[in-house]
Write an enzyme that holds these catalytic residues in place. Sequence first.
Site, PDB file in Angstrom:
ATOM      1  N   SER A  41       0.804  -1.223   0.000  1.00  0.00           N
ATOM      2  CA  SER A  41       0.000   0.000   0.000  1.00  0.00           C
ATOM      3  C   SER A  41       0.838   1.275   0.000  1.00  0.00           C
ATOM      4  O   SER A  41       0.426   2.290  -0.559  1.00  0.00           O
ATOM      5  CB  SER A  41      -0.931   0.010   1.215  1.00  0.00           C
ATOM      6  N   GLY A  78      -2.053  -4.308   0.467  1.00  0.00           N
ATOM      7  CA  GLY A  78      -2.330  -5.574   1.122  1.00  0.00           C
ATOM      8  C   GLY A  78      -1.412  -6.695   0.669  1.00  0.00           C
ATOM      9  O   GLY A  78      -1.497  -7.811   1.191  1.00  0.00           O
ATOM     10  N   ASN A 107       3.054  -6.530   5.588  1.00  0.00           N
ATOM     11  CA  ASN A 107       1.791  -7.262   5.716  1.00  0.00           C
ATOM     12  C   ASN A 107       2.006  -8.695   6.172  1.00  0.00           C
ATOM     13  O   ASN A 107       1.109  -9.298   6.776  1.00  0.00           O
ATOM     14  CB  ASN A 107       1.029  -7.244   4.388  1.00  0.00           C
ATOM     15  N   ASP A 191      -5.541   6.817   9.782  1.00  0.00           N
ATOM     16  CA  ASP A 191      -5.477   5.443  10.288  1.00  0.00           C
ATOM     17  C   ASP A 191      -4.208   5.175  11.086  1.00  0.00           C
ATOM     18  O   ASP A 191      -4.043   4.112  11.677  1.00  0.00           O
ATOM     19  CB  ASP A 191      -5.609   4.432   9.146  1.00  0.00           C
ATOM     20  N   HIS A 194      -0.744   4.423   7.333  1.00  0.00           N
ATOM     21  CA  HIS A 194      -0.247   4.749   6.002  1.00  0.00           C
ATOM     22  C   HIS A 194       0.321   6.171   5.952  1.00  0.00           C
ATOM     23  O   HIS A 194      -0.345   7.111   6.384  1.00  0.00           O
ATOM     24  CB  HIS A 194      -1.367   4.607   4.968  1.00  0.00           C
TER      25      HIS A 194
END
Length: 216
Positions: A41, A78, A107, A191, A194
Site C-alpha cells: 500500500s 495488502g 503485511n 489510520d 499509512h
Amino acid sequence: MNKTLWNRRHFNATAVSVLAAGFYADIQAKSVRSILILGDSISAEYGLQRGQGWVALLVQKLTEEKMTAQVVNASISGETTSGGRSRMSALLKQHQPELVVIELGANDALRGLALAQTQDNLIAMAQAAKSNGAKVLLLGIQMPPNYGADYAKQFESVYRQSAQKTQAHLIPFFLKGVGDDPDPLKWFQSDRIHPNAAAHPQLLANVWPEIKKMMQ
C-alpha cells in the site's frame, strides 16, 4: 493498531507504467531502461491522490535528472511477500527491468506469517530478478515497539540477511525520518498506519541516492 486497515486490498486496475522524460526522443525501445517497483500500500498510493506517492515522485525526479527510464509500478495494497513472489516471474518476463525495487514484508508481519517464510520469499524474488539480469534493491521495514523488541530485531534482520544472501542492495529503513520522527503522527493518515502525502518526498529521499547509483 487496526490490522484490518493494513489488510484492505486497494487494487490498481493495472500495473501503472509511467515514462520519464526522454523516452519519446529515443525511437528505439531497446534504449529505454525499466525500473520495476513491487510493493504494498505504501508504494500503491493508498489513501493519496494519484501522483502524490513516492513512485510518482521518482518519475518526476528522473525527469529532472534527465535520466531516461520506464517506471512500472506493480504495487498492490495488502500485498505480502508470497503474493509478490507469485507475480514476479510474469512481471520480469513482461517488463525486462534493469532494476527491481522490492518493498514488501510489512503485511507478512501483520498477518502473523513466519519470518522464515518472509525471508525465503524475499530471497526467491531477489534471485529471480538477478537471474533475469536485473539489479535488486530491498526496502526494509521496521515494526513498531508494540510488537516487542525481540520480534522487531528479528524482523529487521530478515532484510539484512536476504540482502547478504543475494548480494542485493538494501535500504535498512524505508520509513526513516517518518516512522521514527519524535512526532510521527504528523506524517501519517488518520489510520495512523499509512504515510500521508507530506511523508512521500522523504520516502523518495531515502531511496533516491541508491537508485541513482544503481542506474549509473
